[in-house]
Design an enzyme around this catalytic site. Structure first.
Site, mmCIF file in Angstrom:
data_model
loop_
_atom_site.group_PDB
_atom_site.id
_atom_site.type_symbol
_atom_site.label_atom_id
_atom_site.label_comp_id
_atom_site.label_asym_id
_atom_site.label_seq_id
_atom_site.Cartn_x
_atom_site.Cartn_y
_atom_site.Cartn_z
ATOM 1 N N ASP A 3 -1.283 -18.698 4.622
ATOM 2 C CA ASP A 3 -2.227 -19.623 3.989
ATOM 3 C C ASP A 3 -2.748 -20.642 5.003
ATOM 4 O OD1 ASP A 3 0.553 -19.983 3.687
ATOM 5 O OD2 ASP A 3 0.272 -21.713 2.391
ATOM 6 N N LYS A 37 4.384 -14.692 5.488
ATOM 7 C CA LYS A 37 4.759 -15.644 4.434
ATOM 8 C C LYS A 37 6.280 -15.600 4.293
ATOM 9 C CE LYS A 37 3.503 -18.528 1.128
ATOM 10 N NZ LYS A 37 2.837 -19.808 1.420
ATOM 11 N N TYR A 86 0.825 -1.214 0.000
ATOM 12 C CA TYR A 86 0.000 0.000 0.000
ATOM 13 C C TYR A 86 0.859 1.264 0.000
ATOM 14 C CZ TYR A 86 -3.693 -3.274 1.142
ATOM 15 O OH TYR A 86 -4.569 -4.331 1.108
ATOM 16 N N ASP A 145 -5.592 -6.962 5.442
ATOM 17 C CA ASP A 145 -6.767 -6.529 4.687
ATOM 18 C C ASP A 145 -7.663 -7.731 4.387
ATOM 19 O OD1 ASP A 145 -8.516 -5.098 3.138
ATOM 20 O OD2 ASP A 145 -7.043 -4.400 1.695
ATOM 21 N N ASP A 175 -11.304 -9.336 6.791
ATOM 22 C CA ASP A 175 -12.617 -9.566 6.165
ATOM 23 C C ASP A 175 -13.034 -11.029 6.325
ATOM 24 O OD1 ASP A 175 -12.665 -6.934 5.413
ATOM 25 O OD2 ASP A 175 -13.148 -7.315 3.319
#
Lengths: 116, 338
Positions: B206, B173, B126, B230, B234
């Site tokens: 993951d 990750k 971002y 992000d 959600d």
């Protein structure tokens, strides 16, 4: 029978590419850099961690690191050789930089993002 | 009436203004003393003033140091920048706090979910550093810094400690992105050493997604870089009832902005049918931030009761009530309990 890769490669469209500037990634511990024009390149903005820190307001609370993205835009038509001259001039002025990225327009549209 | 608070209200666009009016009705009825200062933000602002975030709005937020925000619109792939990201950058709101807690009356397949997500809010992909590096290749720089990673970890541990939380996991990750996510994880581990009373660990993003949908109750607090945060926040919102009930806070060292995380639903604008709960629970979160616990508890209890009765709820939870009727039902419930 064309493969998916063949089909994908065939979709490539030719676009007109024009050099319009350079993003320079400068490392300094001396705060926000200041630049005079260097040849045909003029500093348009400087960002730190993606936030614009020059020109304009910068919050005194903003966390900054020692790595600045400095955007230089060409003030006239330029060629790749002008970039070489620019990089050489920047180094001679004592700026330590980690990377440069040429900025191109594609069919007249900017191929680069602005800073927040 | 207690101490007066001055709060900047940013109604946003689309359904934002009608949602924020409903939320204001409820908050004002809770007994808390708030002077609201309305300011503009978003696409309408861009059309009127040529900027998503006018100076007047920036000055108001800087002065009041607290704001409640309705949804704004961000176009996909092209067009103007995000008003949300602009706010985070201007005020350096580096911590996005996204609780995911089961609302008792919304039936879900799990008995218990109470996860506190701490998403780093200012860097990662971002940082707005994207280039078409050839006519067929685009790149986006993923910027992870030591101080940026360290401070979100510090923030998360401090918040978790104050909230009596027991366990924090860093989501990453770093097995693939060894430099960027590796730096984020290193900073987390460094901070964790200072908080021996809180169990800490790490989990690959993951695997974390898979574990969240299989057994969400195992998680307490998560610290995440911006992009994973992000997405996973959600996901967590989906586990507890969807974005319509998900609160969010963007917090910096000197300012906090509370907001719903859903979109502005422009096609419903003016119809007064959308559920204002996400902004309302963000408002409850804001009241707790302001140490107005009693008012926050009153609203929460009344909201749960209205949802439980199902008589005055909006269409998304099986009812026919308008935005205003739902809000008024919560107000009536608070007064009935008084």
């Amino acid at each position: 029978m064309p493969t998916c890769t063949d089909i994908a490669k065939a979709t490539k469209k030719k676009r007109e590419i024009k050099l319009v500037g350079i993003d320079m990634y400068i490392i300094t511990e001396k705060g926000i850099p200041k630049f005079d024009d260097i040849g045909p390149f003029k500093c348009e903005f400087i960002s730190n961690r993606g936030t614009k820190v020059w020109p304009g307001f910068v919050s005194p609370d903003l966390l900054m690191v020692n790595w600045y993205r400095c955007r230089f835009m060409a003030t006239k038509d330029v060629q790749d050789a002008d970039v070489n001259t620019f990089l050489d001039a920047l180094t001679k002025k004592g700026w330590w930089w980690s990377a440069s990225q040429k900025l191109w327009n594609y069919d007249g549209e900017a191929g680069f993002s602005k800073a927040y | 009436m207690g101490t007066q608070h001055v709060v900047t209200m940013l109604p946003g666009e689309g359904t934002g203004p009608e949602i924020c009016e409903a939320v204001r009705l409820v908050i004002d009825a809770s007994g808390v003393n708030i002077k609201w200062e309305y300011e503009e933000i978003g696409l309408d602002c861009l059309e009127k003033h040529g900027t998503l975030l006018p100076d007047k709005t920036v000055q108001a937020i800087a002065r009041n140091k607290i704001a409640l925000k309705g949804p704004t619109t961000t176009p996909i792939g092209t067009g103007h920048k995000s008003a949300n990201v602009t706010l985070r950058k201007v005020f350096d709101l580096y911590a996005n706090v996204r609780p995911a807690k089961l609302i008792p009356v919304l039936k879900r397949p799990w008995d218990k979910i109470d996860i506190l997500n701490f998403r780093e809010n200012t860097e990662d992909c971002y940082a707005a550093i994207e280039h078409m590096v050839s006519d067929e290749v685009a790149q986006c720089l993923k910027v992870i810094t030591w101080p940026g990673s360290y401070r979100i970890a510090e923030f998360a541990f401090k918040w978790a400690k104050a909230a009596g939380r027991k366990k924090i996991y860093c989501v990453h990750k770093a097995n693939i992105m060894k430099m960027t996510d590796g730096l984020f994880l290193d900073a987390f581990r460094e901070v964790a050493k200072k908080y021996p009373d809180i169990e800490s660990g790490d989990i690959i993003v993951d695997n974390c997604c898979m574990q969240l949908v299989r057994n969400p109750a195992q998680f307490d607090c998560l610290v995440l870089p911006n992009l994973y945060g992000d997405i996973l926040t959600d996901l967590c919102a989906g586990l507890v009832g969807g974005l319509g009930f998900a609160p969010g806070a963007n917090v910096g060292d000197n300012c906090a902005i509370f907001e719903a995380v859903h979109g502005s639903a422009p096609k419903y604008a003016g119809l007064k049918k959308v559920n204002p709960s996400a902004v309302l629970v963000s408002g409850i979160m804001m009241l707790r931030w302001m140490k107005e616990e009693a008012a926050a508890d009153r609203i929460q209890k009344a909201m749960f009761a209205v949802l439980d009765e199902r008589k005055h709820v909006t269409y998304d939870v099986g009812g026919t009530a308008t935005t205003d009727e739902y809000a008024q039902a919560i107000v009536d419930k608070m007064h009935a309990k008084a």
